[in-house]
Design a protein around this motif. Sequence first.
Motif, PDB file in Angstrom:
ATOM      1  N   SER A 137       0.812  -1.217   0.000  1.00 59.97           N
ATOM      2  CA  SER A 137       0.000   0.000   0.000  1.00 59.97           C
ATOM      3  C   SER A 137       0.847   1.269   0.000  1.00 59.97           C
ATOM      4  O   SER A 137       0.487   2.267  -0.637  1.00 59.97           O
ATOM      5  N   ALA A 138       1.954   1.269   0.723  1.00 69.32           N
ATOM      6  CA  ALA A 138       2.787   2.472   0.789  1.00 69.32           C
ATOM      7  C   ALA A 138       3.371   2.802  -0.576  1.00 69.32           C
ATOM      8  O   ALA A 138       3.419   3.975  -0.975  1.00 69.32           O
ATOM      9  N   ALA A 139       3.806   1.782  -1.297  1.00 72.54           N
ATOM     10  CA  ALA A 139       4.349   2.016  -2.634  1.00 72.54           C
ATOM     11  C   ALA A 139       3.275   2.572  -3.567  1.00 72.54           C
ATOM     12  O   ALA A 139       3.536   3.487  -4.364  1.00 72.54           O
ATOM     13  N   LEU A 140       2.065   2.028  -3.457  1.00 71.52           N
ATOM     14  CA  LEU A 140       0.972   2.529  -4.291  1.00 71.52           C
ATOM     15  C   LEU A 140       0.601   3.959  -3.920  1.00 71.52           C
ATOM     16  O   LEU A 140       0.335   4.795  -4.790  1.00 71.52           O
ATOM     17  N   ALA A 141       0.593   4.256  -2.627  1.00 70.58           N
ATOM     18  CA  ALA A 141       0.288   5.617  -2.185  1.00 70.58           C
ATOM     19  C   ALA A 141       1.350   6.599  -2.667  1.00 70.58           C
ATOM     20  O   ALA A 141       1.036   7.725  -3.062  1.00 70.58           O
ATOM     21  N   THR A 142       2.607   6.170  -2.651  1.00 79.14           N
ATOM     22  CA  THR A 142       3.693   7.025  -3.156  1.00 79.14           C
ATOM     23  C   THR A 142       3.531   7.261  -4.644  1.00 79.14           C
ATOM     24  O   THR A 142       3.724   8.379  -5.147  1.00 79.14           O
TER      25      THR A 142
END
Length: 391
Positions: free
Chosen positions: A310-315
């Motif tokens: 999720s963090a990579a997608l949010a970035t």
Amino acid sequence: MTAPGRVSLAVPIGAGVVTALVGFTSSFAVVLTGLRAVGASEAQAASGLFAMSLVMAFGITGLALRYRIPITLAWSTPGAALLAGTGAVVGGWPAAVGAFVTVGIAIVLTGVWSGLGRVIAAIPVSLAQAMLAGVILPLCLEPVRALADNPAAVAPVVVTWVVLLRFSPRWAVPAAFAVAAVVIGISLTTGDTEIGARSLLPSLDLVAPTWTWQALIGIALPLYIVTMASQNIPGTAVMASFGYAVPWRASMTVTGVGTAITAPAGVHAVNLAAISAALAAAPDAHPDKDRRWIAAVAAGASYLALAFASAALATLVALAPAGIVETVAGLALLATLAASLAAALSTEADRVPAAITFVVAASGVAIAGIGSAFWALVLGLVVRLGLTRRA
């Protein structure tokens, strides 16, 4: 013909993976947009996405194993759209977090106190759906604006969505996001933006909740109504259509407690899945209805894997060119808009009150620090009551 009991485990497991992928990729852009709109920073919005994925992963797995039915959970996509339309409230992000905690408590109370459920059921469906349609209308207009402002970047996303809508509707939004990710990637390779390794790792950014009456009335109340009317109640109906009785008290307890406890991390609302619920509960998941719970467990495991991505997608979303994320979010909500408008106008006697509710909600006007969703429902109910008495 293969006997139901001899069907390979790959069938329900595959159905569960698809359930999670479709549920996540088709609406996570809406969630990030909504959280940022009410004051979350990029890190706090990413934290909310991570925490919600964890709640869904463990909630789905626990309920499916306990009751042996393909019960699935989701974040409140209509609720996130409502946040996007509401915008910042008095007290900022901590006050929004306090509203989320309140919503979680209200969901738990709905499970243990039938009277609260009857109050929600008493709200006319036409007005609740008109409010939802008005709230998400501005987001649904974003693809049009983005296409006019940045056609080279946005057109491939829209065209992909239209083509997949014709041949495989469930994958239309995920495919549109995949194309959007390619566009974002090209933009990053041609620019000078650097991505730090730490921004790709998920983390929880906790904020102490505060409570303001503007946030309670402008966020908590409409968010609770939208979550119940557009997610929990339809989700129960979807499961019933496949022969499953949802354990109401347990489901409301799991989702409500999960929401209230993780709200400081940015969780706005976790609820029963509605549309995506059919992917795990339908015969395609397994011919034997008593074995479809395996699909739900697989969905829970898939959400756990997605949580750590999720963090990579949010970035990726945070670095997107102007209009790309808004386009994906708007396309994801068009089906919801169509269904809400159809439900809002289905009862002839309620069309004028529903139209007033829709217009006021779509206006985005805040009065006394309270967003338009609340005022839309109030005015709609007042007009409906006046017309009913006159009749």
